[in-house]
Design a protein around this motif. Structure first.
Motif, PDB file in Angstrom:
ATOM      1  N   MET A   1      44.241  23.610  39.496  1.00  0.00           N
ATOM      2  CA  MET A   1      43.536  23.948  38.249  1.00  0.00           C
ATOM      3  C   MET A   1      42.053  23.599  38.395  1.00  0.00           C
ATOM      4  SD  MET A   1      45.301  25.286  35.843  1.00  0.00           S
ATOM      5  CE  MET A   1      46.025  25.017  34.252  1.00  0.00           C
ATOM      6  N   THR A   2      41.193  24.438  37.883  1.00  0.00           N
ATOM      7  CA  THR A   2      39.747  24.189  38.007  1.00  0.00           C
ATOM      8  C   THR A   2      39.248  23.409  36.788  1.00  0.00           C
ATOM      9  OG1 THR A   2      39.299  26.299  36.982  1.00  0.00           O
ATOM     10  CG2 THR A   2      39.405  26.268  39.377  1.00  0.00           C
TER      11      THR A   2
ATOM     12  N   GLU B   1      41.105  26.571  33.798  1.00  0.00           N
ATOM     13  CA  GLU B   1      41.564  27.915  34.143  1.00  0.00           C
ATOM     14  C   GLU B   1      41.890  27.974  35.618  1.00  0.00           C
ATOM     15  OE1 GLU B   1      39.341  31.060  31.302  1.00  0.00           O
ATOM     16  OE2 GLU B   1      38.103  29.812  32.599  1.00  0.00           O
ATOM     17  N   ASP B   2      42.854  28.834  35.949  1.00  0.00           N
ATOM     18  CA  ASP B   2      43.265  28.966  37.324  1.00  0.00           C
ATOM     19  C   ASP B   2      42.667  30.252  37.883  1.00  0.00           C
ATOM     20  OD1 ASP B   2      46.377  29.620  39.021  1.00  0.00           O
ATOM     21  OD2 ASP B   2      44.628  28.467  39.658  1.00  0.00           O
TER      22      ASP B   2
ATOM     23  N   LYS C   1      44.493  45.492  49.836  1.00  0.00           N
ATOM     24  CA  LYS C   1      43.129  45.175  50.316  1.00  0.00           C
ATOM     25  C   LYS C   1      42.515  44.042  49.520  1.00  0.00           C
ATOM     26  CE  LYS C   1      41.490  49.639  52.020  1.00  0.00           C
ATOM     27  NZ  LYS C   1      40.647  50.781  51.698  1.00  0.00           N
ATOM     28  N   ILE C   2      41.583  43.334  50.176  1.00  0.00           N
ATOM     29  CA  ILE C   2      40.739  42.364  49.470  1.00  0.00           C
ATOM     30  C   ILE C   2      39.527  43.098  48.924  1.00  0.00           C
ATOM     31  CG2 ILE C   2      41.447  40.306  50.765  1.00  0.00           C
ATOM     32  CD1 ILE C   2      38.968  40.837  52.611  1.00  0.00           C
ATOM     33  N   PRO C   3      38.861  42.580  47.884  1.00  0.00           N
ATOM     34  CA  PRO C   3      39.164  41.339  47.166  1.00  0.00           C
ATOM     35  C   PRO C   3      40.256  41.525  46.103  1.00  0.00           C
ATOM     36  CG  PRO C   3      37.217  42.364  46.229  1.00  0.00           C
ATOM     37  CD  PRO C   3      37.645  43.233  47.389  1.00  0.00           C
ATOM     38  N   VAL C   4      40.963  40.439  45.831  1.00  0.00           N
ATOM     39  CA  VAL C   4      41.840  40.384  44.666  1.00  0.00           C
ATOM     40  C   VAL C   4      41.492  39.105  43.915  1.00  0.00           C
ATOM     41  CG1 VAL C   4      44.207  40.315  43.791  1.00  0.00           C
ATOM     42  CG2 VAL C   4      43.719  41.541  45.912  1.00  0.00           C
ATOM     43  N   LEU C   5      41.222  39.241  42.623  1.00  0.00           N
ATOM     44  CA  LEU C   5      40.997  38.065  41.782  1.00  0.00           C
ATOM     45  C   LEU C   5      42.325  37.755  41.110  1.00  0.00           C
ATOM     46  CD1 LEU C   5      38.516  36.278  40.689  1.00  0.00           C
ATOM     47  CD2 LEU C   5      38.891  37.529  38.571  1.00  0.00           C
ATOM     48  N   ILE C   6      42.769  36.520  41.206  1.00  0.00           N
ATOM     49  CA  ILE C   6      44.006  36.151  40.520  1.00  0.00           C
ATOM     50  C   ILE C   6      43.637  35.138  39.436  1.00  0.00           C
ATOM     51  CG2 ILE C   6      46.378  35.305  40.748  1.00  0.00           C
ATOM     52  CD1 ILE C   6      46.279  36.048  43.699  1.00  0.00           C
ATOM     53  N   HIS C   7      43.701  35.565  38.181  1.00  0.00           N
ATOM     54  CA  HIS C   7      43.292  34.736  37.047  1.00  0.00           C
ATOM     55  C   HIS C   7      44.522  34.357  36.239  1.00  0.00           C
ATOM     56  CE1 HIS C   7      40.857  34.372  33.058  1.00  0.00           C
ATOM     57  NE2 HIS C   7      41.073  33.201  33.608  1.00  0.00           N
ATOM     58  N   ASP C   8      44.812  33.055  36.178  1.00  0.00           N
ATOM     59  CA  ASP C   8      46.025  32.572  35.496  1.00  0.00           C
ATOM     60  C   ASP C   8      47.234  33.374  35.967  1.00  0.00           C
ATOM     61  OD1 ASP C   8      44.303  31.884  32.350  1.00  0.00           O
ATOM     62  OD2 ASP C   8      44.626  30.637  34.129  1.00  0.00           O
TER      63      ASP C   8
END
Lengths: 234, 225
Positions: free
Chosen positions: A1-2, A6-7, A56-63
């Motif tokens: 956890m940041t 938020e993660d 492909k990258i990028p992937v943002l994973i939010h929560d």
């Protein structure tokens, strides 16, 4: 956890301009994130799960929820953290449309013309490809005036949507300049862009994530060797 | 607040903008362009792409159909086209871009090629439909119960793809393989704002046959020079 509870995770690679876009956006908003570096040539389970369509990258994973496609992720970041940091896209609908158009132009027309230089088989084809790139840069110089309205970035006083869309390629472009002798951002031809390049690379949101030119040159040479080996193996 | 739209009757890109304007109830002046003889106004407002649609709002041009739709949604707040939640907005943009980049591009390649190249393009197009069909499972529209951004961008599949299949004598959307997509196609063209704003089906094959011929001819011309 940041810190903010938020993660936020970013699946990416240090050399990818599309990943650099996301890192700049997150830096602008002051959002902490975990950078999960993909191993070159190998796609992790997490990447395949999070981006099954493109892998492909990028992937943002939010929560735990993945967001894919770089400029879509940039807009997502701008909207989620709207109250933090500068606006990446203006609130004015016409400005938004203007910036969206130029970002689309960079991705769909201009950067493919840059890639065409390395793909050119003959000197003639290469010269034609280079001409296309410079014609595009002339348009982007005009776009800078229209979008930036006399300020230091396409986004005005601060880095915005088009700055991110175009600026992410600068490490690659500087490496290409070193390897080919072609000077893309020439003070004589496109003075506004030439100054913008230095300003952009020096910005605190960009400095730490823009790879060093020599490191990019090394990486580019490694890629060239790999492709040559793959081509001769066929 | 003056709104003008430069368009061409057969263009699905123009249609999707008209659908957006009608969903919002915006009055606009429509200017028909001859795609084989473009007006000086069009070339002035869209100097880079030289294409329709171009939206002119209070004298300022907006170009690129998906950019125009987002502009319409940003400017006029009634009957939202994109969701308000950032994650759902990102998903809508993702699928709209997917339809353009993966499915439309393959169909376009199939349309302007022949022989083996066309065969490969058709295969890629069919492959590209699978995630779309999957995305529609359990939903009436991409937008849920109501049409939204992805439906407007993908809308050409429901009315124009059949014309392409007819002109090329191919089958891309097989009801057996793509049941959800076929159901969506039927539902989409029944939505009143869509149904009332579709180009005449019987006039389309002629236009598209001519377009294909001129496209193939210009490719031959390039090879010969």
């Amino acid at each position: 956890m940041t810190q903010g509870g938020e993660d936020v995770k970013l699946l990416g690679a240090w050399a990818s301009p599309f990943v650099i876009r996301i890192r700049i956006a997150l830096n602008l908003k002051g959002v902490d994130y975990e950078f999960l570096e993909e191993v070159f040539g190998v796609k992790s389970e997490l990447l395949l799960e999070s981006n099954p369509v493109y892998k492909k990258i990028p992937v943002l994973i939010h929560d735990g929820k993945p967001v894919c496609e770089s400029m879509i992720i940039v807009q997502y970041i701008d909207e989620v953290w709207a109250t933090k940091g500068p606006a990446i896209l203006s609130a004015d609908p016409y400005d938004r449309a203007l910036h969206r158009f130029w970002a689309y132009y960079v991705d769909d027309k201009w950067f493919p013309s840059v890639s065409a230089i390395s793909r050119a088989q003959t000197e003639e084809a290469k010269a034609e490809a280079v001409e296309q790139v410079f014609a595009g840069l002339k348009l982007l110089e005009e776009a800078f005036q229209k979008c930036g309205k006399g300020k230091g970035f396409f986004g005005g006083d601060t880095i915005g949507y088009v700055d991110i869309a175009l600026g992410c390629f600068l490490a690659w472009l500087k490496a290409t300049e070193k390897m080919t002798g072609i000077k893309f951002f020439d003070e004589a031809k496109t003075p506004l862009l030439a100054q913008w390049v230095e300003r952009f690379c020096a910005d605190v949101a960009v400095r730490g994530v823009m790879p060093e030119t020599d490191k990019m040159v090394e990486f580019a040479k490694m890629l060239q060797t790999k492709f040559k080996a793959a081509a001769s193996a066929k | 607040m003056e709104v003008k739209l430069f368009g061409a009757w057969p263009s699905p890109f123009v249609c999707r903008v008209e659908w957006a304007l009608k969903i919002k109830g915006i009055k606009y002046e429509y200017i028909e362009e001859d795609l084989y003889n473009k007006s000086s106004s069009l070339l002035k407002y869209s100097p880079i792409n030289k294409q329709v649609p171009v939206l002119l709002h209070d004298g300022r041009p907006i170009i690129e159909s998906m950019v125009i739709i987002e502009y319409i949604d940003d400017t006029w707040k009634q009957n939202p086209i994109l969701p308000t939640d950032p994650y759902r907005r990102a998903m809508a943009r993702f699928w709209a871009q997917y339809v353009e980049d993966k499915f439309y591009e393959s169909v376009k390649r199939a349309f302007f090629t022949e022989g083996e190249e066309q065969k490969v393009a058709v295969e890629l197009a069919v492959e590209a439909l699978k995630p779309l069909d999957q995305e529609l499972k359990g939903k009436k529209f991409f937008g849920g119960e109501e049409i939204g951004f992805v439906d407007l961008v993908a809308g050409w599949i429901a009315h124009w793809l059949g014309v392409v299949e007819e002109v090329l004598c191919i089958k891309v959307v097989d009801p057996e393989n793509f049941p959800s997509l076929c159901a969506w196609m039927k539902n989409f063209v029944e939505v009143p704002v869509i149904k009332e704003n579709l180009p005449a089906r019987d006039q389309m094959p002629g236009f598209y046959r001519m377009l294909r011929q001129s496209g193939l001819a210009s490719c031959d011309g390039k090879q010969q020079s």
